[in-house]
Structures are given as C-alpha cells and as structure tokens.
Design a protein around this motif. Structure first.
Motif, PDB file in Angstrom:
ATOM      1  N   ALA A 123      61.589 -14.043  20.800  1.00 20.04           N
ATOM      2  CA  ALA A 123      60.847 -15.306  21.407  1.00 20.04           C
ATOM      3  C   ALA A 123      60.905 -16.286  20.357  1.00 20.04           C
ATOM      4  N   SER A 124      61.240 -16.044  19.086  1.00 22.71           N
ATOM      5  CA  SER A 124      60.935 -17.082  18.128  1.00 22.71           C
ATOM      6  C   SER A 124      62.007 -16.943  16.970  1.00 22.71           C
ATOM      7  N   GLY A 125      62.239 -18.235  16.472  1.00 23.19           N
ATOM      8  CA  GLY A 125      62.945 -18.166  14.985  1.00 23.19           C
ATOM      9  C   GLY A 125      64.472 -17.743  15.169  1.00 23.19           C
ATOM     10  N   ILE A 126      64.838 -16.838  14.300  1.00 23.62           N
ATOM     11  CA  ILE A 126      66.125 -16.221  14.569  1.00 23.62           C
ATOM     12  C   ILE A 126      66.569 -15.641  15.811  1.00 23.62           C
ATOM     13  N   GLY A 127      65.558 -14.769  16.220  1.00 25.36           N
ATOM     14  CA  GLY A 127      65.649 -14.040  17.451  1.00 25.36           C
ATOM     15  C   GLY A 127      65.913 -15.065  18.575  1.00 25.36           C
TER      16      GLY A 127
ATOM     17  N   ALA B  22      62.949  -9.429  24.013  1.00 23.17           N
ATOM     18  CA  ALA B  22      62.012  -8.278  23.450  1.00 23.17           C
ATOM     19  C   ALA B  22      60.959  -8.669  22.540  1.00 23.17           C
ATOM     20  N   ASP B  23      59.859  -8.814  22.818  1.00 19.63           N
ATOM     21  CA  ASP B  23      58.907  -9.633  21.732  1.00 19.63           C
ATOM     22  C   ASP B  23      57.336  -8.907  22.208  1.00 19.63           C
ATOM     23  N   LEU B  24      56.516  -9.287  21.163  1.00 22.89           N
ATOM     24  CA  LEU B  24      54.935  -9.109  21.338  1.00 22.89           C
ATOM     25  C   LEU B  24      54.537 -10.379  21.934  1.00 22.89           C
TER      26      LEU B  24
ATOM     27  N   ASN C  14      68.250  -5.452  16.112  1.00 20.16           N
ATOM     28  CA  ASN C  14      66.825  -5.226  15.893  1.00 20.16           C
ATOM     29  C   ASN C  14      66.656  -6.219  14.785  1.00 20.16           C
ATOM     30  N   ASN C  15      65.630  -7.321  15.153  1.00 19.69           N
ATOM     31  CA  ASN C  15      65.415  -8.493  14.738  1.00 19.69           C
ATOM     32  C   ASN C  15      63.753  -8.781  14.290  1.00 19.69           C
ATOM     33  N   ALA C  16      63.013  -8.061  15.083  1.00 20.21           N
ATOM     34  CA  ALA C  16      61.528  -8.515  15.047  1.00 20.21           C
ATOM     35  C   ALA C  16      61.043  -8.453  13.639  1.00 20.21           C
TER      36      ALA C  16
ATOM     37  N   LEU D  66      56.331  -4.796  -0.406  1.00 24.76           N
ATOM     38  CA  LEU D  66      56.639  -3.815   0.684  1.00 24.76           C
ATOM     39  C   LEU D  66      57.747  -4.408   1.585  1.00 24.76           C
ATOM     40  N   TYR D  67      57.697  -5.598   1.685  1.00 27.23           N
ATOM     41  CA  TYR D  67      58.670  -6.303   2.367  1.00 27.23           C
ATOM     42  C   TYR D  67      60.141  -6.010   1.915  1.00 27.23           C
ATOM     43  N   SER D  68      60.105  -6.269   0.651  1.00 24.02           N
ATOM     44  CA  SER D  68      61.367  -5.850  -0.201  1.00 24.02           C
ATOM     45  C   SER D  68      61.982  -4.389   0.137  1.00 24.02           C
TER      46      SER D  68
ATOM     47  N   ALA E 143      61.064  -2.637   2.429  1.00 28.98           N
ATOM     48  CA  ALA E 143      61.296  -2.266   3.739  1.00 28.98           C
ATOM     49  C   ALA E 143      62.719  -2.777   4.394  1.00 28.98           C
ATOM     50  N   LYS E 144      62.940  -3.883   3.472  1.00 31.76           N
ATOM     51  CA  LYS E 144      64.221  -4.741   3.923  1.00 31.76           C
ATOM     52  C   LYS E 144      65.288  -3.719   3.320  1.00 31.76           C
ATOM     53  N   CYS E 145      65.216  -3.120   2.089  1.00 29.52           N
ATOM     54  CA  CYS E 145      66.214  -2.420   1.414  1.00 29.52           C
ATOM     55  C   CYS E 145      66.458  -1.041   2.383  1.00 29.52           C
TER      56      CYS E 145
ATOM     57  N   PHE F 211      66.801 -18.042   2.824  1.00 31.70           N
ATOM     58  CA  PHE F 211      65.820 -18.714   3.299  1.00 31.70           C
ATOM     59  C   PHE F 211      65.981 -19.743   4.741  1.00 31.70           C
ATOM     60  N   ILE F 212      65.230 -19.045   5.961  1.00 30.04           N
ATOM     61  CA  ILE F 212      65.635 -19.625   7.147  1.00 30.04           C
ATOM     62  C   ILE F 212      64.178 -20.223   7.602  1.00 30.04           C
ATOM     63  N   ALA F 213      64.518 -21.510   8.114  1.00 36.05           N
ATOM     64  CA  ALA F 213      63.545 -22.375   8.575  1.00 36.05           C
ATOM     65  C   ALA F 213      63.056 -21.900   9.939  1.00 36.05           C
ATOM     66  N   THR F 214      61.931 -20.948  10.070  1.00 35.79           N
ATOM     67  CA  THR F 214      61.296 -20.609  10.943  1.00 35.79           C
ATOM     68  C   THR F 214      59.696 -20.129  10.987  1.00 35.79           C
ATOM     69  N   PRO F 215      59.069 -20.005  11.706  1.00 35.18           N
ATOM     70  CA  PRO F 215      57.769 -19.715  11.565  1.00 35.18           C
ATOM     71  C   PRO F 215      57.269 -18.649  10.467  1.00 35.18           C
TER      72      PRO F 215
HETATM   73  P1  NAI Z   1      59.644 -15.539  13.628  1.00 37.42           P
HETATM   74  O1  NAI Z   1      58.167 -15.442  13.094  1.00 37.42           O
HETATM   75  O2  NAI Z   1      59.906 -16.808  14.132  1.00 37.42           O
HETATM   76  O3  NAI Z   1      60.075 -14.437  14.681  1.00 37.42           O
HETATM   77  C1  NAI Z   1      59.550 -13.152  14.502  1.00 37.42           C
HETATM   78  C2  NAI Z   1      59.373 -12.444  15.849  1.00 37.42           C
HETATM   79  O4  NAI Z   1      59.014 -11.297  15.773  1.00 37.42           O
HETATM   80  C3  NAI Z   1      58.114 -13.169  16.473  1.00 37.42           C
HETATM   81  O5  NAI Z   1      58.443 -13.788  17.651  1.00 37.42           O
HETATM   82  C4  NAI Z   1      57.155 -12.093  16.635  1.00 37.42           C
HETATM   83  O6  NAI Z   1      56.183 -12.359  17.889  1.00 37.42           O
HETATM   84  C5  NAI Z   1      57.869 -10.909  16.641  1.00 37.42           C
HETATM   85  N1  NAI Z   1      57.436  -9.587  16.438  1.00 37.42           N
HETATM   86  C6  NAI Z   1      56.485  -9.512  15.259  1.00 37.42           C
HETATM   87  N2  NAI Z   1      56.242  -8.156  15.275  1.00 37.42           N
HETATM   88  C7  NAI Z   1      56.685  -7.704  16.442  1.00 37.42           C
HETATM   89  C8  NAI Z   1      56.417  -6.550  17.112  1.00 37.42           C
HETATM   90  N3  NAI Z   1      55.634  -5.475  16.331  1.00 37.42           N
HETATM   91  N4  NAI Z   1      57.107  -6.138  18.216  1.00 37.42           N
HETATM   92  C9  NAI Z   1      57.786  -7.125  18.692  1.00 37.42           C
HETATM   93  N5  NAI Z   1      57.914  -8.275  18.183  1.00 37.42           N
HETATM   94  C10 NAI Z   1      57.301  -8.531  16.861  1.00 37.42           C
HETATM   95  O7  NAI Z   1      60.529 -15.021  12.041  1.00 37.42           O
HETATM   96  P2  NAI Z   1      62.022 -14.933  11.829  1.00 37.42           P
HETATM   97  O8  NAI Z   1      62.011 -15.594  10.568  1.00 37.42           O
HETATM   98  O9  NAI Z   1      62.770 -15.445  12.882  1.00 37.42           O
HETATM   99  O10 NAI Z   1      62.106 -13.429  11.597  1.00 37.42           O
HETATM  100  C11 NAI Z   1      63.125 -12.768  12.152  1.00 37.42           C
HETATM  101  C12 NAI Z   1      63.575 -11.573  11.262  1.00 37.42           C
HETATM  102  O11 NAI Z   1      64.365 -12.257  10.054  1.00 37.42           O
HETATM  103  C13 NAI Z   1      62.669 -10.598  10.693  1.00 37.42           C
HETATM  104  O12 NAI Z   1      62.921  -9.560  10.712  1.00 37.42           O
HETATM  105  C14 NAI Z   1      62.556 -11.297   9.096  1.00 37.42           C
HETATM  106  O13 NAI Z   1      61.743 -10.331   8.387  1.00 37.42           O
HETATM  107  C15 NAI Z   1      63.763 -11.606   8.980  1.00 37.42           C
HETATM  108  N6  NAI Z   1      64.230 -12.557   7.800  1.00 37.42           N
HETATM  109  C16 NAI Z   1      63.433 -13.923   7.816  1.00 37.42           C
HETATM  110  C17 NAI Z   1      63.722 -14.898   6.780  1.00 37.42           C
HETATM  111  C18 NAI Z   1      63.372 -16.213   6.881  1.00 37.42           C
HETATM  112  O14 NAI Z   1      63.486 -16.699   5.697  1.00 37.42           O
HETATM  113  N7  NAI Z   1      62.764 -16.620   8.133  1.00 37.42           N
HETATM  114  C19 NAI Z   1      64.674 -14.241   5.701  1.00 37.42           C
HETATM  115  C20 NAI Z   1      65.024 -13.112   5.772  1.00 37.42           C
HETATM  116  C21 NAI Z   1      64.710 -12.115   6.756  1.00 37.42           C
END
Ligand code: NAI
Length: 277
Positions: free
Chosen positions: A15-19, A36-38, A86-88, A152-154, A156-158, A185-189
């Motif tokens: 629903a957001s960002g990278i996904g 698929a998203d919360l 698997n991106n959430a 913990l983030y580090s 978990a990702k490892c 570093f990706i420009a997302t929420p």
């Molecule tokens: P985002 O905040 O834009 O998107 C994350 C999405 O995951 C949101 O739509 C949120 O509702 C959903 N979400 C969170 N918990 C959930 C759950 N329990 N069940 C279902 N959906 C859930 O963030 P972004 O940046 O797009 O993150 C996507 C992935 O990229 C994450 O795994 C994040 O850790 C990873 N990542 C992001 C980086 C960044 O700089 N933005 C850098 C490295 C990794």
C-alpha cells in the motif's frame, strides 16, 4: 509485450513506499497483483486506481492465518502464484539495549522476520506444485553492516538474508528461486520516520539525504521496484540464494578522502622505485 505477462504476484506492504512502487511496476509489465497490507485505506485506493489487474487484502504479515489467507486469495482469484514479495516492514524498536522491552523485541521480530518465514512457508507448497516461482524479500543494507539502523532492525534484516539463502537451497530442486533485496536510503514514509508522512516531508528527506549519497540523490521506490521486477521475471531464471544491494553505492563505504588522516596529508606522492642501475 510485458516482462511479467501472465504472471501473478502477491506483494506485502503493497500500500505504500517500495511496495506500492513495485505494485505499479509489476502491473505496467503485465502482472496480476494482490496488494497485501495492514493499511486498508491506502491499499484499497491503490487497487481501485489500478483496476482489475489488482486486488487488495487486509493482511497482518505477522499473523499466520493472515499470510495463509493472502496466498489462498491470490490463487483462488488468479489460479496460481508466480511471485511472492515479502516486503512489509516498519522501523521496529528504538533505543538502548537495556531499555528495549521483550514486547518490543517480539513485535519487531514478528513483523520483520516471522512475516518472511510465514510467506515462504505458505507459498512453498503452491510453488512446488507449479514447479516454479520467485520469492523475493526486502532486507536492508542494515542487515549487512551494523551502524545503519537500531539493534533489532539490523538483526532482523540480517536474519532475512540468511533465511533467503537457506530456503533457496531447499527449494532450488523445484525451480523456485529465493532472493533478497538490500535497499539503501529510500525516500518513503518509513525513512521519514512516520507512516503518514506526506510528499512534502518526503521531499525534505530527499533534500537532506542527497549529499551523503555516492550518486548524489537518495533512492526512490522505483529503484527497488526495478530490481524486484528483474528478480520476478524470467530474466533472472538462473539466480537464487543471493542478496542484491540497491543503494546508490552507499554500502560500499565512505570515500577514503573523507577520513581526517588523509585530509591532513598534503605531501606529494613518493614513489618507492628501485634506484636506477
Ligand atoms: P513504508 O512505510 O512506505 O511501507 C511499509 C508498508 O508496510 C506500509 O504500507 C505498512 O502499512 C505495511 N506494514 C507494516 N506492518 C505491517 C504488517 N504487520 N502487516 C502488513 N503490512 C504491514 O516503508 P518502505 O520504506 O516502503 O518499507 C518497505 C520495506 O523496505 C520494509 O521491509 C523496510 O524495512 C525496507 N527498507 C526500507 C528502507 C528505506 O530507506 N525506506 C531501507 C531498507 C529497507
């Protein structure tokens, strides 16, 4: 012809960002995509905008029943599942180790690691029956090196990177590929530190982060979506068990000239050549 024509995908955190960027990219290339998203508001809005090639399912990726339902919904709707992304994710627990609670530990690991385990577990039987599939998970450069994110983030990702490799070894026999992406570093929420960050707050992030990037700008969702597209497509059919860094050069290390030790050195270069005979 699209690079994903005829393929069916489920994308968590879609629903957001990278996904969301990946949902758009996959649809452009001909895929059917379950978002698929919360976050039902954002997920449903995206599905409505993109039309019949997509559907939204409210899913908590840390809950086994929800993940099983996500796979079932995808196959019931479109008859198969070629790609699971698997991106959430979220930022997880912050703060010093001695003040991190067990509840925060559990939540962080549930959302960032258990979710990936559950996705792999529930998609494996379907992909085995098909004799093909691509499982992609979002890790991070923070899973490769310490110092980029909280404890913990580090960790978990490892774990996501290691799980990717060990599961790839098991599923290769059925032609199922398993890979991870390590974004910088990706420009997302998420990078802005708040799920409801608007475009102007994300723009501030872009401006603030650009100077610390080798390529002069922070990453965009599309940069990761393009790697996910490659890993989802048949172009990567001989690639499995790997983590792919997409970070504009960030993780390779700082430029050597930034170290104060070198900045102080203004001596001319001395060559140590053997003396002429
Ligand atoms: P985002 O905040 O834009 O998107 C994350 C999405 O995951 C949101 O739509 C949120 O509702 C959903 N979400 C969170 N918990 C959930 C759950 N329990 N069940 C279902 N959906 C859930 O963030 P972004 O940046 O797009 O993150 C996507 C992935 O990229 C994450 O795994 C994040 O850790 C990873 N990542 C992001 C980086 C960044 O700089 N933005 C850098 C490295 C990794």
């Amino acid at each position: 012809m699209g690079r994903l024509d005829g393929k069916v995908a489920a994308i968590t955190g879609g629903a957001s960002g990278i996904g969301a960027g990946t949902v758009r990219r996959f649809v452009e290339e001909g895929a059917k995509v379950l978002i698929a998203d919360l976050d039902a508001d954002k997920g449903e809005a995206l599905a409505q905008e993109l039309g019949v090639a997509t559907a939204f399912l409210r899913t908590d990726v840390s809950k086994e029943g929800d993940v099983a339902a996500m796979i079932a919904e995808t196959t019931d709707r479109w008859g198969r599942i070629d790609v699971l992304f698997n991106n959430a994710g979220f930022g997880g627990a912050l703060g010093p180790i001695e003040s991190t609670s067990v509840e925060d530990y559990d939540l962080t690991m549930d959302v960032l690691v258990k979710s990936v385990f559950l996705g792999m577990k529930h998609v494996a039987p379907v992909m085995k029956a098909q004799g093909s599939g691509s499982i992609i998970s979002t890790a991070s450069v923070a899973g490769l090196r310490v110092g980029y994110a909280p404890h913990l983030y580090s960790v978990a990702k490892c774990a996501v990177i290691h799980l990717t490799k060990t599961v790839a070894m098991e599923l290769g026999e059925q032609s199922i590929r398993v890979n991870a992406i390590c974004p910088g570093f990706i420009a997302t929420p998420l990078a802005a530190g708040r799920p409801d960050a608007d475009e102007s707050q994300i723009d501030q992030l872009r401006a603030a982060g650009a100077s610390s990037q080798v390529l002069g700008r922070v990453g965009e969702a599309l940069d990761i979506a393009n790697m996910a597209l490659f890993l989802a497509s048949d172009e990567s059919e001989w690639i499995t068990g790997r983590e792919f860094v997409v970070d504009g050069g960030f993780e390779a290390g700082p430029p050597w000239s930034r170290w104060p030790r070198f900045a102080r050195m203004e001596r001319p270069i001395r060559h140590h050549r053997p003396p002429d005979r």
